[in-house]
Design an enzyme around this catalytic site. Structure first.
Site, mmCIF file in Angstrom:
data_model
loop_
_atom_site.group_PDB
_atom_site.id
_atom_site.type_symbol
_atom_site.label_atom_id
_atom_site.label_comp_id
_atom_site.label_asym_id
_atom_site.label_seq_id
_atom_site.Cartn_x
_atom_site.Cartn_y
_atom_site.Cartn_z
ATOM 1 N N ARG A 181 0.950 -1.250 -0.050
ATOM 2 C CA ARG A 181 0.036 -0.128 -0.307
ATOM 3 C C ARG A 181 0.821 1.249 0.188
ATOM 4 N NH1 ARG A 181 -2.458 -3.310 -1.493
ATOM 5 N NH2 ARG A 181 -4.077 -4.441 -0.520
ATOM 6 N N CYS A 238 -10.266 -0.123 4.590
ATOM 7 C CA CYS A 238 -9.346 -0.707 5.912
ATOM 8 C C CYS A 238 -8.542 0.466 6.358
ATOM 9 C CB CYS A 238 -8.528 -1.918 5.364
ATOM 10 S SG CYS A 238 -9.700 -3.242 5.184
ATOM 11 N N GLU A 309 -2.986 2.786 7.455
ATOM 12 C CA GLU A 309 -2.957 2.542 5.794
ATOM 13 C C GLU A 309 -3.327 3.959 5.240
ATOM 14 O OE1 GLU A 309 -4.839 -1.027 3.876
ATOM 15 O OE2 GLU A 309 -5.505 0.599 2.422
HETATM 16 C C1 FAD Z 1 -15.060 1.990 0.991
HETATM 17 C C2 FAD Z 1 -13.950 1.954 0.555
HETATM 18 C C3 FAD Z 1 -13.261 0.764 0.285
HETATM 19 C C4 FAD Z 1 -11.864 0.644 0.094
HETATM 20 N N1 FAD Z 1 -11.395 -0.508 -0.452
HETATM 21 C C5 FAD Z 1 -9.873 -0.584 -0.756
HETATM 22 C C6 FAD Z 1 -9.374 -1.779 -1.216
HETATM 23 O O1 FAD Z 1 -9.902 -2.838 -1.433
HETATM 24 N N2 FAD Z 1 -7.818 -1.694 -1.577
HETATM 25 C C7 FAD Z 1 -7.162 -0.687 -1.430
HETATM 26 O O2 FAD Z 1 -6.105 -0.643 -1.703
HETATM 27 N N3 FAD Z 1 -7.705 0.494 -0.818
HETATM 28 C C8 FAD Z 1 -9.257 0.672 -0.526
HETATM 29 N N4 FAD Z 1 -9.594 1.748 -0.363
HETATM 30 C C9 FAD Z 1 -8.899 2.971 -0.017
HETATM 31 C C10 FAD Z 1 -8.950 3.842 -1.217
HETATM 32 O O3 FAD Z 1 -9.808 3.747 -2.046
HETATM 33 C C11 FAD Z 1 -7.787 3.537 -1.988
HETATM 34 O O4 FAD Z 1 -6.210 3.750 -1.477
HETATM 35 C C12 FAD Z 1 -7.471 4.506 -3.336
HETATM 36 O O5 FAD Z 1 -6.589 4.167 -4.329
HETATM 37 C C13 FAD Z 1 -7.110 6.036 -2.938
HETATM 38 O O6 FAD Z 1 -7.524 6.766 -4.131
HETATM 39 P P1 FAD Z 1 -7.759 8.333 -3.973
HETATM 40 O O7 FAD Z 1 -7.944 8.985 -5.396
HETATM 41 O O8 FAD Z 1 -9.059 8.492 -3.222
HETATM 42 O O9 FAD Z 1 -6.558 8.945 -3.366
HETATM 43 P P2 FAD Z 1 -6.521 10.081 -2.031
HETATM 44 O O10 FAD Z 1 -7.130 9.474 -0.951
HETATM 45 O O11 FAD Z 1 -7.057 11.175 -2.510
HETATM 46 O O12 FAD Z 1 -4.889 10.038 -1.813
HETATM 47 C C14 FAD Z 1 -4.239 8.983 -1.357
HETATM 48 C C15 FAD Z 1 -2.998 9.615 -1.392
HETATM 49 O O13 FAD Z 1 -2.194 9.646 -2.510
HETATM 50 C C16 FAD Z 1 -1.975 10.864 -2.940
HETATM 51 N N5 FAD Z 1 -2.073 11.173 -4.231
HETATM 52 C C17 FAD Z 1 -3.371 11.116 -5.003
HETATM 53 N N6 FAD Z 1 -3.147 11.247 -6.080
HETATM 54 C C18 FAD Z 1 -1.776 11.627 -6.346
HETATM 55 C C19 FAD Z 1 -1.339 12.107 -7.590
HETATM 56 N N7 FAD Z 1 -1.786 11.991 -8.759
HETATM 57 N N8 FAD Z 1 -0.073 12.164 -7.433
HETATM 58 C C20 FAD Z 1 0.657 12.197 -6.139
HETATM 59 N N9 FAD Z 1 0.017 11.914 -4.949
HETATM 60 C C21 FAD Z 1 -1.258 11.782 -5.150
HETATM 61 C C22 FAD Z 1 -2.416 11.665 -1.915
HETATM 62 O O14 FAD Z 1 -1.682 12.846 -1.729
HETATM 63 C C23 FAD Z 1 -2.480 10.639 -0.753
HETATM 64 O O15 FAD Z 1 -1.138 10.811 -0.030
HETATM 65 C C24 FAD Z 1 -11.105 1.862 0.057
HETATM 66 C C25 FAD Z 1 -11.656 3.138 0.391
HETATM 67 C C26 FAD Z 1 -12.891 3.045 0.769
HETATM 68 C C27 FAD Z 1 -13.692 4.420 1.130
#
Ligand code: FAD
Length: 315
Positions: A181, A238, A309
């Site tokens: 992660r 998670c 995470e």
């Molecule tokens: C209901 C639910 C279920 C989920 N299930 C899973 C799962 O099964 N597996 C899993 O791995 N995760 C899961 N997640 C967590 C999350 O969805 C993932 O980690 C997802 O990939 C985050 O994407 P985001 O665009 O929302 O990133 P954000 O939350 O907006 O950002 C996450 C991190 O990435 C950085 N970031 C984002 N975009 C960029 C960019 N373009 N350049 C540089 N840095 C950047 C941000 O600064 C931050 O540090 C879940 C979340 C929820 C709410």
């Protein structure tokens, strides 16, 4: 934090796409968090480059986020600029044969679920591991998002990043420093020592398959996710990383007697103890207190340190 000159510059460049003192609770899936000094949604890649260069020159901190589905923003908010890419980097395209599969390019602001659907429609295998993971491609790469079926690391061919000084760089998968992660881009900013690199997009390496079979598999994966995970209440998925061996974080929280435990409006889900849910207008402080309780109790009972995470940012 932002002086009036900076605000004027931001307003003149981004007009309706900049908001000041914007509550981050509207931009995170946990629905908590104080205000960001400025919240900017560039519409063109050139605007993004200009913004990053300008922030760096002015020493204004910035953070690039996706859909905020893996973010806990503290109650006093974020000093500096929050940048969102979902308005400017959205496209997903099929490129043809790459070194060992068919290359699909997805820009960082595209939704991970759009990429999964694109792969299914085009009869391309490889993305189904990510079915149901919310958020953007950029966030997914940064988090090395994944499930028991695989993670981003396994399907990437290369990524394109924007460095704080304003130039771009392509990094091939063999030179990417992925962990559980996590993607570390620390080495990329050694010489400038300031600002976060921005993921602009990536090439994914997929393989021909039957779209109908991919669709059926995806539906099953989604159904299983819905059965296992709480839906309908704000969360960030998670909350803690699973320890590398032995019991999962959810099992440890359950065994520690903390399943369903609440502090203020925050609660560990009764359905999946590793989900911290915002049951009733929780503050970030409620969630942080619950995290601390979970970490202390699990450490005391099992001598295991649970590491979040979810990214905790702000003040
Ligand atoms: C209901 C639910 C279920 C989920 N299930 C899973 C799962 O099964 N597996 C899993 O791995 N995760 C899961 N997640 C967590 C999350 O969805 C993932 O980690 C997802 O990939 C985050 O994407 P985001 O665009 O929302 O990133 P954000 O939350 O907006 O950002 C996450 C991190 O990435 C950085 N970031 C984002 N975009 C960029 C960019 N373009 N350049 C540089 N840095 C950047 C941000 O600064 C931050 O540090 C879940 C979340 C929820 C709410």
């Amino acid at each position: 934090m932002l002086d009036s000159d900076s605000k004027i510059w931001l307003e003149s460049c981004f007009k309706k796409n900049v908001r000041f003192d914007e509550s981050m609770s509207s931009h995170t899936s946990l629905r908590v968090g104080g205000a960001a000094d400025a919240f900017v949604m560039p519409e063109k890649p050139e605007e993004l480059v200009e913004l990053i260069k300008w922030s760096r020159q002015r020493d204004i901190p910035y953070i690039v986020i996706g859909d905020g589905t893996n973010l806990l923003v503290k109650d006093r908010g974020i000093r500096g600029i929050v940048v969102v890419l979902t308005k400017c980097l959205k496209s997903i395209t099929k490129r043809g044969m790459g070194r060992d599969g068919i290359i699909v390019t997805a820009l960082a602001g595209a939704r991970m679920q759009a990429l999964c659907s694109f792969a299914i429609k085009n009869g391309l295998k490889g993305m189904n591991f990510a079915i149901g993971i919310p958020g953007t491609v950029g966030g997914g790469i940064m988090m090395n998002a994944g499930t028991v079926y695989g993670s981003i690391k396994g399907v990437l061919d290369s990524i394109k990043i924007l460095l704080p000084a304003g130039h771009t760089k392509i990094i091939m998968r063999e030179n990417l420093n992925f962990d559980y992660r996590k993607l570390s881009l620390k080495d990329e900013v050694k010489e400038v020592n300031q600002g976060q690199p921005v993921i602009l997009g990536a090439c994914f390496c997929l393989h021909p398959s039957d779209p109908q079979k991919l669709k059926r598999d995806a539906e099953e994966i989604l159904k299983a996710r819905k059965e296992r995970q709480p839906t309908g209440l704000p969360s960030a998925g998670c909350f803690f990383k699973n320890p590398l061996s032995g019991k999962t974080a959810g099992e440890l929280i359950d065994l520690a007697g903390l399943k369903g435990k609440s502090i203020g409006g925050a609660e560990t889900s009764l359905k999946h103890a590793n989900f911290i849910i915002n049951r009733d207008r929780a503050s970030a402080a409620d969630i942080l207190a619950l995290i601390e309780l979970v970490q202390e109790t699990v450490a005391k009972k099992f001598n295991i340190n649970l590491e979040p995470e979810v990214k905790i940012v702000g003040q």
